[in-house]
Design a protein around this motif. Sequence first.
Motif, mmCIF file in Angstrom:
data_model
loop_
_atom_site.group_PDB
_atom_site.id
_atom_site.type_symbol
_atom_site.label_atom_id
_atom_site.label_comp_id
_atom_site.label_asym_id
_atom_site.label_seq_id
_atom_site.Cartn_x
_atom_site.Cartn_y
_atom_site.Cartn_z
ATOM 1 N N UNK A 293 41.374 41.850 26.619
ATOM 2 C CA UNK A 293 41.473 43.219 26.718
ATOM 3 C C UNK A 293 41.857 43.781 28.148
ATOM 4 N N UNK A 294 41.520 43.243 29.234
ATOM 5 C CA UNK A 294 41.643 43.580 30.302
ATOM 6 C C UNK A 294 43.380 43.102 30.701
ATOM 7 N N UNK A 295 43.702 42.153 30.262
ATOM 8 C CA UNK A 295 45.252 41.832 30.198
ATOM 9 C C UNK A 295 46.046 42.629 29.488
ATOM 10 N N UNK A 296 45.453 42.977 28.275
ATOM 11 C CA UNK A 296 46.264 43.831 27.519
ATOM 12 C C UNK A 296 46.313 45.259 28.046
ATOM 13 N N UNK A 297 45.336 45.601 28.610
ATOM 14 C CA UNK A 297 45.419 47.115 29.331
ATOM 15 C C UNK A 297 46.552 46.988 30.313
ATOM 16 N N UNK A 298 46.411 45.951 31.277
ATOM 17 C CA UNK A 298 47.464 45.803 32.154
ATOM 18 C C UNK A 298 49.012 45.640 31.842
ATOM 19 N N UNK A 299 49.056 45.000 30.598
ATOM 20 C CA UNK A 299 50.513 44.889 29.994
ATOM 21 C C UNK A 299 50.911 46.132 29.541
ATOM 22 N N UNK A 300 50.011 46.883 28.887
ATOM 23 C CA UNK A 300 50.565 48.217 28.379
ATOM 24 C C UNK A 300 50.961 49.225 29.548
ATOM 25 N N UNK A 301 49.953 49.071 30.488
ATOM 26 C CA UNK A 301 50.165 50.150 31.776
ATOM 27 C C UNK A 301 51.477 49.701 32.705
ATOM 28 N N UNK A 302 51.694 48.266 32.647
ATOM 29 C CA UNK A 302 52.996 47.925 33.236
ATOM 30 C C UNK A 302 54.349 47.663 32.789
ATOM 31 N N UNK A 303 54.408 47.971 31.401
ATOM 32 C CA UNK A 303 55.365 47.694 30.614
ATOM 33 C C UNK A 303 56.530 48.358 31.107
ATOM 34 N N UNK A 304 56.431 49.589 31.424
ATOM 35 C CA UNK A 304 57.663 50.453 31.750
ATOM 36 C C UNK A 304 57.756 50.534 33.384
ATOM 37 N N UNK A 305 57.056 49.762 33.936
ATOM 38 C CA UNK A 305 57.162 49.732 35.479
ATOM 39 C C UNK A 305 58.326 48.814 36.034
ATOM 40 N N UNK A 306 58.794 48.875 37.038
ATOM 41 C CA UNK A 306 59.806 47.991 37.657
ATOM 42 C C UNK A 306 59.269 46.544 37.983
ATOM 43 N N UNK A 307 57.896 46.647 38.432
ATOM 44 C CA UNK A 307 57.148 45.311 38.531
ATOM 45 C C UNK A 307 56.977 44.438 37.441
ATOM 46 N N UNK A 308 57.054 43.086 37.147
ATOM 47 C CA UNK A 308 56.991 42.422 36.056
ATOM 48 C C UNK A 308 55.460 41.615 35.681
ATOM 49 N N UNK A 309 54.763 41.699 36.768
ATOM 50 C CA UNK A 309 53.473 40.921 36.692
ATOM 51 C C UNK A 309 53.587 39.689 36.109
ATOM 52 N N UNK A 310 54.601 38.638 36.251
ATOM 53 C CA UNK A 310 54.497 37.544 35.705
ATOM 54 C C UNK A 310 53.810 36.441 36.292
ATOM 55 N N UNK A 311 53.037 36.714 37.420
ATOM 56 C CA UNK A 311 52.000 35.718 37.989
ATOM 57 C C UNK A 311 51.038 35.493 36.909
ATOM 58 N N UNK A 312 50.565 36.392 35.999
ATOM 59 C CA UNK A 312 49.681 36.440 35.240
ATOM 60 C C UNK A 312 50.208 35.222 34.117
ATOM 61 N N UNK A 313 51.299 35.344 33.720
ATOM 62 C CA UNK A 313 51.764 34.203 32.780
ATOM 63 C C UNK A 313 51.958 33.076 33.382
ATOM 64 N N UNK A 314 52.402 33.031 34.716
ATOM 65 C CA UNK A 314 52.421 31.881 35.110
ATOM 66 C C UNK A 314 51.114 30.907 35.165
#
Length: 394
Positions: free
Chosen positions: A268-289
């Motif tokens: 749930x936390x990662x889902x909320x982060x995903x929704x919040x950052x979907x349209x931002x310039x940063x990709x937050x791929x560190x989570x996926x690594x």
Amino acid sequence: MQRFKFFICLLLIGIVSISNTQAKQLSEQSAVSLLTCSPGEELYSHFGHSALRFHDPLNKIDLVFNYGTFNFNTPNFYMKFARGKLKYRLAFSSYQQFLPEYIVSGQGVTEQILNLDLDSRRKLFQAVIENYKPENRYYHYDFLFDNCSTRIRDIIEANINGKIIYKENTDKPKNFWNLLDHFMEQSRWIYLGIHLILGSPCDIDASPYQYMFLPDNMMYAFADATVLNMDERVPLVSHTKEVLKPTLDYKMTEWYKRPGFIFGLFSLIILLISIRTLTSKRNYFIIDHVFFGATGIVGWVIVFLWFFTDHQATGPNWNILWALPFFFPVSNILLIMKNITSYIFFYTSSILLLIILATWPIIPQSLPNEILPIVTLLFIRSIYIIKKLKINLV
């Protein structure tokens, strides 16, 4: 050093004791018992234990034999254990040495005195002594089919006069998961771990005879069994007594400590982060690594247990459908490259994960539902990565 000396003394006493015992025949006063130990908290004791007791007050024999020990000093111990190549062995102790461990752990011990004639008791005793010889005492342990319980059942069947007749089971057939889950219901992390590493062989219906790989089930089977010898049929167990009452207080894993809740909250936390950052310039791929990499490592562990070990129950294992081994390191490399290959990879992964989620109930293996939030999150993050890569590729 003192502990080492004490251990050596015990070992020497044991060798002398068993050497003296080999020359003795059990007397009329002797008794043979099946000892069944209730489940403990530690993983190795979670399903209970079985042992065989020989008691002869006339010859001053009171020994307990069990097939559930191994040598920690074995070269490459952990690798052999993981690959199913570690040999277990028959060991013995005095009855007085056997009980304290279970008193401390809070496990119960039930003793079933076997209704065997003197000749059968002597044959069985000599067979166990023969089995204890260095060239005979080691065997390849198999959790479901050849363990500390089945070895005792088999040596009893092979060395008594007559044939053991087990009560016919008229209940609905059970698979191995039905038998195992009863012991894991309260320890949800152990439940999850066992369901991840064992595969579809556990979904096969077990015969009532195979139920006896679990100590409790063998105790119940012996209680209802009879021995047929020369047209005479007698109960296998003459009487039963509770040697130790279990004092261990089994508690269900607290709801907030269960894997389903923790994984659900994490997702749930990662889902909320995903929704919040979907349209931002940063990709937050560190989570996926970290996330896809860890999932891939789980997949490689499943591959190892399936294809590179002697364990019969670890493959086929369809947890590999969601824990795809190539998530590590392929996904990590592609997340760095961020090219069309990366896009195709995660697009394909999202489709596969969606299919797995849609067909979860009909996959031919009892996959743990506690892991569903993780599988769902893998799908969501795959979609997230696709969206981010699409922006970069346009």
